[in-house]
Write an enzyme that holds these catalytic residues in place. Structure first.
Site, short mmCIF file in Angstrom:
data_model
loop_
_atom_site.label_atom_id
_atom_site.label_comp_id
_atom_site.label_asym_id
_atom_site.label_seq_id
_atom_site.Cartn_x
_atom_site.Cartn_y
_atom_site.Cartn_z
CG ASN A 89 -48.15 -119.79 -17.94
OD1 ASN A 89 -49.28 -119.78 -17.42
ND2 ASN A 89 -47.61 -118.69 -18.46
CB SER A 141 -58.46 -123.12 -19.81
OG SER A 141 -59.66 -122.38 -19.79
CE1 TYR A 154 -56.75 -120.92 -24.33
CE2 TYR A 154 -58.93 -121.07 -23.32
CZ TYR A 154 -57.57 -120.85 -23.20
OH TYR A 154 -57.02 -120.57 -21.97
CE LYS A 158 -55.03 -123.34 -22.50
NZ LYS A 158 -53.59 -123.27 -22.22
N1 LIG Z 1 -56.31 -115.32 -18.04
C1 LIG Z 1 -57.27 -116.22 -18.02
O1 LIG Z 1 -58.46 -115.88 -17.81
C2 LIG Z 1 -56.95 -117.68 -18.22
C3 LIG Z 1 -57.93 -118.61 -17.88
C4 LIG Z 1 -57.65 -119.97 -18.04
C5 LIG Z 1 -56.44 -120.36 -18.53
N2 LIG Z 1 -55.48 -119.45 -18.86
C6 LIG Z 1 -54.21 -119.94 -19.39
O2 LIG Z 1 -53.16 -119.44 -18.59
C7 LIG Z 1 -51.96 -119.42 -19.35
C8 LIG Z 1 -51.29 -118.07 -19.14
O3 LIG Z 1 -52.09 -117.04 -19.68
P1 LIG Z 1 -52.27 -115.60 -19.00
O4 LIG Z 1 -53.66 -115.51 -18.56
O5 LIG Z 1 -51.18 -115.34 -18.05
O6 LIG Z 1 -52.16 -114.71 -20.32
P2 LIG Z 1 -51.10 -113.63 -20.83
O7 LIG Z 1 -50.90 -112.58 -19.79
O8 LIG Z 1 -51.59 -113.22 -22.18
O9 LIG Z 1 -49.76 -114.46 -20.96
C9 LIG Z 1 -49.54 -115.34 -22.05
C10 LIG Z 1 -48.05 -115.65 -22.12
O10 LIG Z 1 -47.83 -116.53 -23.23
C11 LIG Z 1 -46.71 -116.05 -23.95
N3 LIG Z 1 -46.74 -116.45 -25.36
C12 LIG Z 1 -47.73 -116.29 -26.26
N4 LIG Z 1 -47.36 -116.76 -27.46
C13 LIG Z 1 -46.07 -117.23 -27.32
C14 LIG Z 1 -45.11 -117.82 -28.19
N5 LIG Z 1 -45.38 -118.07 -29.49
N6 LIG Z 1 -43.89 -118.14 -27.70
C15 LIG Z 1 -43.59 -117.88 -26.40
N7 LIG Z 1 -44.45 -117.35 -25.52
C16 LIG Z 1 -45.68 -117.02 -25.98
C17 LIG Z 1 -46.79 -114.53 -23.81
O11 LIG Z 1 -45.50 -113.96 -23.98
P3 LIG Z 1 -44.96 -113.15 -25.25
O12 LIG Z 1 -46.09 -112.43 -25.86
O13 LIG Z 1 -43.89 -112.30 -24.63
O14 LIG Z 1 -44.37 -114.21 -26.13
C18 LIG Z 1 -47.22 -114.39 -22.35
O15 LIG Z 1 -46.08 -114.44 -21.50
C19 LIG Z 1 -52.37 -119.69 -20.80
O16 LIG Z 1 -52.06 -121.01 -21.14
C20 LIG Z 1 -53.87 -119.48 -20.79
O17 LIG Z 1 -54.50 -120.27 -21.78
C21 LIG Z 1 -55.73 -118.11 -18.71
#
Ligand SMILES: NC(=O)c1ccc[n+]([C@@H]2O[C@H](COP(=O)([O-])OP(=O)(O)OC[C@H]3O[C@@H](n4cnc5c(N)ncnc54)[C@H](OP(=O)(O)O)[C@@H]3O)[C@@H](O)[C@H]2O)c1
Length: 251
Positions: A89, A141, A154, A158
């Site tokens: 994730n 995504s 990005y 994806k």
């Molecule tokens: N939010 C949206 O609108 C959206 C839309 C489509 C897809 N997504 C996808 O959903 C997924 C989850 O994102 P989210 O929306 O929940 O965003 P988020 O709240 O920013 O969460 C991202 C997570 O990734 C972790 N992360 C980032 N860099 C890392 C690293 N080097 N090693 C380990 N962990 C890492 C962060 O943890 P730490 O900082 O603690 O490491 C955090 O737990 C992602 O793949 C994102 O691309 C999100």
């Protein structure tokens, strides 16, 4: 759906979609392994998980560090003896036009987490997933399916993740291992703030207005789809990309 005694690794479990998914899996009785970097956020999620079900295993992990990935798999197997489900994730984005001087550096960083780390972690976990006839859910995504302005890196990462998932779904089906993808549209998490955007509240308000359903999703809605795909109910589903996007793709 029951995840009782299933051993599940959730990457990016410290916030947003990963945190919501970890909490729900604990509520449903799974042995959950939380992997991310931020110790404060991870501890808060562990407390939410422990209030909901079996206390999870917290493994601070930088997913772009090979030794950390190995540690994640080894410590999971050391504690629980198996891996049933891998939820890849973790991810991040950046608004960087292709013409920007640092475009290739940004591309490398984004591919590093959103694609390469997924390939490497899945490869390390594979012998255990084959043994358990387990499954993988990769969080992609709508950016994989349609370009987003100034987000070539990005979107490309994806799109690569989606096709990687189909490729290994095809290769692993005869071994009883399923691999699926969830493609969310906008979700209210720390994602946009982590991209360096200001006025995040306003951003979600504006983008919600642009969605056909006039809303953005909450992380728990994405969790519901992830858990369906990871569950026995989806035993006939592999190589699928499940869009949940408030209508983003039909706007
Ligand atoms: N939010 C949206 O609108 C959206 C839309 C489509 C897809 N997504 C996808 O959903 C997924 C989850 O994102 P989210 O929306 O929940 O965003 P988020 O709240 O920013 O969460 C991202 C997570 O990734 C972790 N992360 C980032 N860099 C890392 C690293 N080097 N090693 C380990 N962990 C890492 C962060 O943890 P730490 O900082 O603690 O490491 C955090 O737990 C992602 O793949 C994102 O691309 C999100």
């Amino acid at each position: 759906m029951s995840f009782k005694d299933k051993v599940v690794i959730v990457t990016g479990a410290s916030s947003g979609i990963g945190a919501a998914t970890a909490v729900e899996l604990c509520r449903q009785g799974a042995a959950v392994v939380l992997a991310a970097r931020n110790p404060g956020k991870l501890a808060a999620v562990r407390a939410r998980c422990a209030a909901a079900g079996p206390p999870p295993l917290l493994l601070p992990t930088d997913l772009v560090n090979e030794a950390d990935l190995k540690n994640l798999v080894d410590k999971t197997v050391e504690k629980y003896g198996r891996i049933d489900i891998l939820i890849n994730n973790a991810g991040f984005g950046s608004e960087t036009p292709f013409e920007a001087p640092d475009a290739v550096k940004v591309f490398d960083d984004i591919i590093g987490l959103n694609l390469r780390a997924v390939v490497q972690l899945t490869h390390l976990a594979l012998p255990h997933l084959i043994k358990s006839k387990g499954n993988v859910v990769n969080i992609s995504s709508v950016a994989a399916l349609s370009p987003i302005k100034d987000m070539f890196a990005y979107c490309t990462a994806k799109a690569g993740l989606d096709h990687f998932s189909r490729c290994i779904a095809s290769e692993l089906a005869p071994k009883g291992v399923r691999v699926n993808v969830v493609n969310p549209g906008p979700v209210r998490t720390d994602f946009v703030e982590n991209m360096g955007k200001e006025e995040v509240g306003k951003f979600y308000e504006n983008i919600g207005e642009m969605m056909p359903l006039k809303r953005v999703s909450e992380p728990e809605e994405i969790t519901d789809v992830i858990l369906f795909l990871a569950s026995e109910k989806a035993r006939g589903v592999t190589g699928a990309s499940w869009v949940t996007d408030d209508g983003y793709m039909i706007k």
